[in-house]
Write a protein that holds these residues in place. Structure first.
Motif, PDB file in Angstrom:
ATOM      1  N   UNK A   3       0.819  -1.207   0.000  1.00 36.92           N
ATOM      2  CA  UNK A   3       0.000   0.000   0.000  1.00 36.92           C
ATOM      3  C   UNK A   3       0.853   1.257   0.000  1.00 36.92           C
ATOM      4  N   UNK A   4       2.061   1.186   0.562  1.00 36.05           N
ATOM      5  CA  UNK A   4       2.925   2.351   0.697  1.00 36.05           C
ATOM      6  C   UNK A   4       4.215   2.086  -0.065  1.00 36.05           C
ATOM      7  N   UNK A   5       4.651   3.024  -0.849  1.00 32.00           N
ATOM      8  CA  UNK A   5       5.853   2.853  -1.649  1.00 32.00           C
ATOM      9  C   UNK A   5       7.096   3.400  -0.968  1.00 32.00           C
ATOM     10  N   UNK A   6       6.929   4.341  -0.053  1.00 34.78           N
ATOM     11  CA  UNK A   6       8.073   5.022   0.535  1.00 34.78           C
ATOM     12  C   UNK A   6       8.219   4.678   2.014  1.00 34.78           C
ATOM     13  N   UNK A   7       9.460   4.458   2.405  1.00 35.42           N
ATOM     14  CA  UNK A   7       9.797   4.202   3.801  1.00 35.42           C
ATOM     15  C   UNK A   7       9.579   5.488   4.608  1.00 35.42           C
ATOM     16  N   UNK A   8       9.252   5.373   5.899  1.00 32.57           N
ATOM     17  CA  UNK A   8       9.078   6.582   6.721  1.00 32.57           C
ATOM     18  C   UNK A   8      10.278   7.511   6.738  1.00 32.57           C
ATOM     19  N   UNK A   9      11.493   6.990   6.548  1.00 35.29           N
ATOM     20  CA  UNK A   9      12.661   7.867   6.479  1.00 35.29           C
ATOM     21  C   UNK A   9      12.550   8.828   5.297  1.00 35.29           C
ATOM     22  N   UNK A  10      11.968   8.345   4.196  1.00 32.94           N
ATOM     23  CA  UNK A  10      11.740   9.210   3.034  1.00 32.94           C
ATOM     24  C   UNK A  10      10.719  10.291   3.383  1.00 32.94           C
ATOM     25  N   UNK A  11       9.690   9.918   4.116  1.00 30.56           N
ATOM     26  CA  UNK A  11       8.646  10.876   4.466  1.00 30.56           C
ATOM     27  C   UNK A  11       9.168  11.937   5.430  1.00 30.56           C
ATOM     28  N   UNK A  12      10.046  11.544   6.356  1.00 28.53           N
ATOM     29  CA  UNK A  12      10.658  12.522   7.259  1.00 28.53           C
ATOM     30  C   UNK A  12      11.530  13.489   6.467  1.00 28.53           C
ATOM     31  N   UNK A  13      12.313  12.945   5.512  1.00 36.11           N
ATOM     32  CA  UNK A  13      13.132  13.801   4.652  1.00 36.11           C
ATOM     33  C   UNK A  13      12.258  14.727   3.816  1.00 36.11           C
ATOM     34  N   UNK A  14      11.088  14.236   3.396  1.00 38.84           N
ATOM     35  CA  UNK A  14      10.165  15.070   2.637  1.00 38.84           C
ATOM     36  C   UNK A  14       9.649  16.223   3.480  1.00 38.84           C
ATOM     37  N   UNK A  15       9.363  15.978   4.753  1.00 35.90           N
ATOM     38  CA  UNK A  15       8.915  17.057   5.637  1.00 35.90           C
ATOM     39  C   UNK A  15      10.017  18.103   5.829  1.00 35.90           C
ATOM     40  N   UNK A  16      11.282  17.658   5.937  1.00 36.12           N
ATOM     41  CA  UNK A  16      12.399  18.594   6.042  1.00 36.12           C
ATOM     42  C   UNK A  16      12.494  19.429   4.765  1.00 36.12           C
ATOM     43  N   UNK A  17      12.357  18.766   3.622  1.00 42.65           N
ATOM     44  CA  UNK A  17      12.395  19.469   2.347  1.00 42.65           C
ATOM     45  C   UNK A  17      11.229  20.450   2.232  1.00 42.65           C
ATOM     46  N   UNK A  18      10.087  20.069   2.763  1.00 43.34           N
ATOM     47  CA  UNK A  18       8.914  20.937   2.748  1.00 43.34           C
ATOM     48  C   UNK A  18       9.174  22.232   3.506  1.00 43.34           C
ATOM     49  N   UNK A  19       9.790  22.132   4.691  1.00 47.49           N
ATOM     50  CA  UNK A  19      10.126  23.334   5.463  1.00 47.49           C
ATOM     51  C   UNK A  19      11.112  24.206   4.691  1.00 47.49           C
ATOM     52  N   UNK A  20      12.053  23.574   4.012  1.00 46.15           N
ATOM     53  CA  UNK A  20      13.025  24.342   3.235  1.00 46.15           C
ATOM     54  C   UNK A  20      12.345  25.081   2.089  1.00 46.15           C
ATOM     55  N   UNK A  21      11.410  24.408   1.422  1.00 47.46           N
ATOM     56  CA  UNK A  21      10.668  25.055   0.333  1.00 47.46           C
ATOM     57  C   UNK A  21       9.848  26.223   0.867  1.00 47.46           C
ATOM     58  N   UNK A  22       9.197  26.028   2.008  1.00 48.31           N
ATOM     59  CA  UNK A  22       8.354  27.084   2.575  1.00 48.31           C
ATOM     60  C   UNK A  22       9.176  28.306   2.988  1.00 48.31           C
ATOM     61  N   UNK A  23      10.396  28.087   3.473  1.00 50.88           N
ATOM     62  CA  UNK A  23      11.182  29.188   4.007  1.00 50.88           C
ATOM     63  C   UNK A  23      12.078  29.862   2.977  1.00 50.88           C
ATOM     64  N   UNK A  24      12.596  29.077   2.020  1.00 51.72           N
ATOM     65  CA  UNK A  24      13.657  29.610   1.169  1.00 51.72           C
ATOM     66  C   UNK A  24      13.337  29.632  -0.326  1.00 51.72           C
ATOM     67  N   UNK A  25      12.347  28.894  -0.780  1.00 52.01           N
ATOM     68  CA  UNK A  25      12.058  28.839  -2.213  1.00 52.01           C
ATOM     69  C   UNK A  25      11.261  30.065  -2.656  1.00 52.01           C
TER      70      UNK A  25
END
Length: 225
Positions: A3-25
């Motif tokens: 049902x899920x393709x990505x490991x939770x480590x990927x999802x945590x990294x995605x949340x970090x990337x999300x904060x970076x996009x929100x603050x710096x992009x």
């Protein structure tokens, strides 16, 4: 784990990337990011629940951020409503997508394989349930007060006024729940120094490791560029 393709480590990294996009992009990249997750939301299994939360919470707050910031900053000659609304959506959409595609049990299986401190694993998982837990407590307290004759459901002004008698019971119930979970931590031996064994673990694949590293590097690049 079909049902899920990505490991939770990927999802945590995605949340970090999300904060970076929100603050710096920039606005263009943030707009593409929001459009991508809106497109993804059309294909997730719990898309009805996703859009219900967006209708009740996401869209109204986005509209408030857009209108209020434009009114305030336009009077100062610097309208930033669109930027603030985009930042909010950049943070909200990936989080809602993760919540509606990954269960806490699946997150737990993935975090176990990373050999992180057990207390961190439990706190991280509880953070995903915080909003639903608070909503459940508020609903239960409101129902209990109404059974005692307290009228909370009238016009909007009466509802706003009647929120204050609910604050103390809700705060007390939330505090009681946090104490109960703290005791449960102790009885489960969460902080025990002895090695733990689990029935099931979800180990990251080479693709998961590559995707996690790519998202972390992209977050760093957004930070420094």
């Amino acid at each position: 784990m079909n049902k899920i393709n990505f490991h939770p480590s990927v999802l945590i990294a995605l949340l970090i990337f999300t904060f970076s996009v929100a603050l710096f992009a920039g606005i263009f990249f943030q707009s593409v990011f929001v459009a991508f997750f809106l497109f993804v939301s059309l294909f997730i299994k719990k898309r009805k629940a996703f859009w219900k939360k967006m209708a009740r919470f996401g869209v109204p707050l986005t509209a408030v951020l857009l209108i209020v910031n434009d009114l305030v900053f336009s009077a100062m000659g610097n309208a930033q409503g669109i930027h603030y609304a985009l930042r909010f959506l950049v943070l909200l959409l990936p989080l809602l997508t993760i919540v509606h595609t990954t269960t806490p049990a699946e997150f737990a299986m993935g975090l176990r394989s990373l050999r992180l401190p057990p207390r961190f694993n439990h706190i991280f998982l509880l953070s995903f349930e915080a909003f639903d837990s608070f909503r459940t407590i508020t609903r239960n307290v409101s129902t209990a007060q109404q059974l005692r004759g307290f009228r909370a459901r009238r016009n909007i002004f009466s509802r706003a006024k009647n929120l204050f008698p609910l604050l103390l019971p809700v705060a007390y119930s939330a505090l009681s729940m946090s104490l109960e979970r703290g005791i449960a931590f102790e009885f489960k031996g969460v902080d025990s120094p002895f090695p733990k064994t689990y029935v099931a673990e979800w180990k990251p694949t080479a693709f998961d490791i590559f995707t996690t590293a790519t998202l972390i590097v992209a977050s760093f690049l957004l930070l420094v560029l």
